[in-house]
Design a protein around this motif. Structure first.
Motif, PDB file in Angstrom:
ATOM      1  N   ASP A 298       0.972  -1.297  -0.023  1.00  9.77           N
ATOM      2  CA  ASP A 298      -0.019   0.071   0.103  1.00  9.77           C
ATOM      3  C   ASP A 298       0.874   1.347  -0.031  1.00  9.77           C
ATOM      4  O   ASP A 298       0.416   2.454   0.005  1.00  9.77           O
ATOM      5  CB  ASP A 298      -0.774  -0.029   1.065  1.00  9.77           C
ATOM      6  N   THR A 299       1.986   1.203   0.125  1.00 11.63           N
ATOM      7  CA  THR A 299       2.928   2.501   0.050  1.00 11.63           C
ATOM      8  C   THR A 299       4.237   2.092  -0.854  1.00 11.63           C
ATOM      9  O   THR A 299       4.843   1.120  -0.496  1.00 11.63           O
ATOM     10  CB  THR A 299       3.357   3.040   1.444  1.00 11.63           C
ATOM     11  N   ALA A 300       4.800   2.992  -1.572  1.00  8.04           N
ATOM     12  CA  ALA A 300       6.047   2.871  -2.253  1.00  8.04           C
ATOM     13  C   ALA A 300       7.291   3.164  -1.425  1.00  8.04           C
ATOM     14  O   ALA A 300       7.694   4.237  -1.705  1.00  8.04           O
ATOM     15  CB  ALA A 300       5.952   3.553  -3.792  1.00  8.04           C
ATOM     16  N   LYS A 301       7.523   2.340  -0.686  1.00  5.16           N
ATOM     17  CA  LYS A 301       8.502   2.644   0.244  1.00  5.16           C
ATOM     18  C   LYS A 301       9.615   1.262   0.178  1.00  5.16           C
ATOM     19  O   LYS A 301       9.226   0.247   0.326  1.00  5.16           O
ATOM     20  CB  LYS A 301       7.976   2.793   1.639  1.00  5.16           C
ATOM     21  N   PHE A 302      10.752   1.731   0.049  1.00 13.64           N
ATOM     22  CA  PHE A 302      11.941   0.879  -0.081  1.00 13.64           C
ATOM     23  C   PHE A 302      12.869   0.859   0.950  1.00 13.64           C
ATOM     24  O   PHE A 302      13.702   1.800   0.714  1.00 13.64           O
ATOM     25  CB  PHE A 302      12.749   1.082  -1.694  1.00 13.64           C
ATOM     26  N   GLU A 303      12.676  -0.130   1.941  1.00 16.97           N
ATOM     27  CA  GLU A 303      13.630  -0.174   3.032  1.00 16.97           C
ATOM     28  C   GLU A 303      13.960  -1.453   3.382  1.00 16.97           C
ATOM     29  O   GLU A 303      13.284  -2.310   3.229  1.00 16.97           O
ATOM     30  CB  GLU A 303      12.958   0.448   4.090  1.00 16.97           C
ATOM     31  N   TYR A 304      15.063  -1.837   3.992  1.00 16.01           N
ATOM     32  CA  TYR A 304      15.319  -3.368   4.465  1.00 16.01           C
ATOM     33  C   TYR A 304      15.150  -3.409   5.914  1.00 16.01           C
ATOM     34  O   TYR A 304      15.322  -4.569   6.362  1.00 16.01           O
ATOM     35  CB  TYR A 304      17.094  -3.375   4.416  1.00 16.01           C
ATOM     36  N   LYS A 305      14.384  -2.602   6.695  1.00 20.33           N
ATOM     37  CA  LYS A 305      14.305  -2.603   7.898  1.00 20.33           C
ATOM     38  C   LYS A 305      13.353  -3.840   8.330  1.00 20.33           C
ATOM     39  O   LYS A 305      13.541  -4.577   9.269  1.00 20.33           O
ATOM     40  CB  LYS A 305      13.568  -1.200   8.631  1.00 20.33           C
ATOM     41  N   TRP A 306      12.280  -4.134   7.401  1.00 20.99           N
ATOM     42  CA  TRP A 306      11.420  -5.158   7.730  1.00 20.99           C
ATOM     43  C   TRP A 306      12.274  -6.511   7.607  1.00 20.99           C
ATOM     44  O   TRP A 306      11.937  -7.359   8.300  1.00 20.99           O
ATOM     45  CB  TRP A 306      10.206  -5.296   6.711  1.00 20.99           C
ATOM     46  N   GLN A 307      13.158  -6.634   6.652  1.00 18.57           N
ATOM     47  CA  GLN A 307      14.099  -7.816   6.562  1.00 18.57           C
ATOM     48  C   GLN A 307      14.934  -7.901   7.553  1.00 18.57           C
ATOM     49  O   GLN A 307      15.218  -9.029   8.081  1.00 18.57           O
ATOM     50  CB  GLN A 307      14.402  -8.319   5.078  1.00 18.57           C
ATOM     51  N   TRP A 308      15.542  -6.994   7.783  1.00 21.33           N
ATOM     52  CA  TRP A 308      16.555  -6.880   8.888  1.00 21.33           C
ATOM     53  C   TRP A 308      16.257  -7.246  10.219  1.00 21.33           C
ATOM     54  O   TRP A 308      16.847  -7.604  10.994  1.00 21.33           O
ATOM     55  CB  TRP A 308      17.490  -5.440   8.764  1.00 21.33           C
TER      56      TRP A 308
END
Length: 399
Positions: A112-122
């Motif tokens: 639902d949002t065009a946000k590119f971050e690694y925090k979820w996987q880290w």
């Protein structure tokens, strides 16, 4: 040696499966799984008959329960996620529950949002460590090979790297007025988002396509390129010591940008649901459905890609510049695996990343970005499996 479960059956998956079959001493078995089993069956029919055993399965990659059941049934050594970035976390959850190694090519994105971050996987690091399994993030080209290039440059060419410019040039011509060379939904979300670059330990944000440069790419020529946000900037900013600035540029032609602007102006790139004839639809997902399938572009795309990194830093106290890049020909890729070069440059590193875990070359429980491992075996594999790299010590710099 072992078995890989490949989730996804699009253009990148097709290349990765071709390459796994070329590497049968490592990939003795492949299970191809997707929501649309007929796509998996078509790939099996095209490639079976060699040394690698191929099976297929249907799975909803949004369902942890279905993924767990499939992994338990197939018992792969590695799960190679070539589905959509929205599905990274469900696949990681399934790998955790079954204690199976995981590889992907792009970071998680919320739908639902065009946000590119690694925090979820880290956030999965400790869980994967405790489970004794490895998650290798971003084993495509960018992210992927660009991280390997960075680790290689640091290991062999520099004492410290201060500046990295990642340049992604696709000079291919497919003949359509407007089409994307990989998943249209992901491509347009990425391009229409605000740009940013990493400088002095923080993000500097720009408007979409605000910063433009012209660069003369080896074997391609002069092309317009634009600064975008890209996920590897986040991990490289942490993992490469001495970094002062990292930027990412991608080339676009005027026709592409003009069409994209028109589509934005009429709301077709929106990810906000709207009601149409009594149903909720997302305009960008509808646009994806009417645009040419990237997997169909292979036979009509001509020209080359040039993707690489320009490094500036210090060696033995002296300033140094170094350029690592790959040039890939669309038609040569099509002759080999029936794909255009954008899928090829992602699918080959995806196979190599899975191989690194499969054969134990990279073996470190936890969640890691690709530049956190020894780059040398990966660099050797790039030369062996179709993405030979080139280097220059006197490249033109980006101002």
């Amino acid at each position: 040696m072992g078995k890989v479960l490949i989730i996804g059956a699009g253009g990148v998956a097709s290349v990765a499966i071709h390459k796994c079959c070329q590497n049968a001493e490592v990939f003795e078995e492949i299970c191809i799984a997707s929501r649309t089993k007929s796509k998996c069956d078509a790939l099996k029919e095209k490639l079976e008959g060699g040394k690698t055993k191929i099976t297929t399965a249907q799975v909803d990659a949004n369902s942890v329960e279905e993924l767990v059941a499939l992994i338990q049934k197939e018992k792969p050594d590695v799960v190679l996620n070539l589905a959509l970035p929205y599905q990274d976390l469900t696949i990681m959850d399934a790998c955790l529950e079954t204690k199976t190694n995981y590889v992907d090519t792009a970071n998680y994105e919320p739908l639902d949002t065009a946000k590119f971050e690694y925090k979820w996987q880290w956030a999965y690091r400790e869980k994967f460590e405790k489970a004794g399994i490895t998650a290798l993030l971003g084993s495509g080209f960018d992210p992927g090979v660009t991280g390997v290039f960075s680790a290689y440059a640091l290991k062999h060419e520099f004492d410290e790297i201060n500046y990295i410019d990642i340049l992604d040039c696709n000079a291919g011509d497919h003949g359509y007025p407007f089409a994307t060379n990989f998943n249209p939904e992901i491509n347009i979300r990425e391009v229409s988002a605000k740009g940013s670059y990493w400088e002095d330990g923080k993000w500097v944000e720009t408007e979409p396509m605000e910063i433009k440069r012209v660069y003369d790419f080896p074997e391609v020529g002069k092309k317009d390129m634009y600064l975008l946000h890209h996920e590897e900037l986040e991990s490289l900013g942490i993992n490469i010591p001495g970094i002062k600035r990292i930027r990412f540029f991608m080339t676009f032609g005027e026709s592409y940008l003009t069409h994209l602007k028109c589509l934005e102006n009429v709301g077709m790139t929106s990810i906000e649901p709207i009601e149409f004839e009594g149903k909720q639809i997302v305009p960008l997902q509808f646009l994806k459905a009417v645009l040419p399938d990237p997997a169909s572009l292979g036979p009509r795309t001509v020209g080359k890609t040039n993707i690489g990194c320009i490094f500036q830093g210090k060696k033995d106290g002296k300033d140094k510049t170094y350029y690592l890049y790959n040039v890939c020909d669309h038609q040569e890729c099509y002759k080999e695996v029936g794909s255009q070069a954008v899928s090829y440059t992602t699918g080959v590193p995806a196979m190599i990343g899975a191989m690194m875990l499969m054969n134990g070359t990279w073996n470190k429980p936890g969640v890691y970005n690709i530049e956190e491992f020894d780059p040398d075996p990966f660099m050797e594999a790039l030369n062996k499996f179709g993405l030979p790299w080139k280097e220059s010590y006197t490249p033109d710099l980006v101002d």
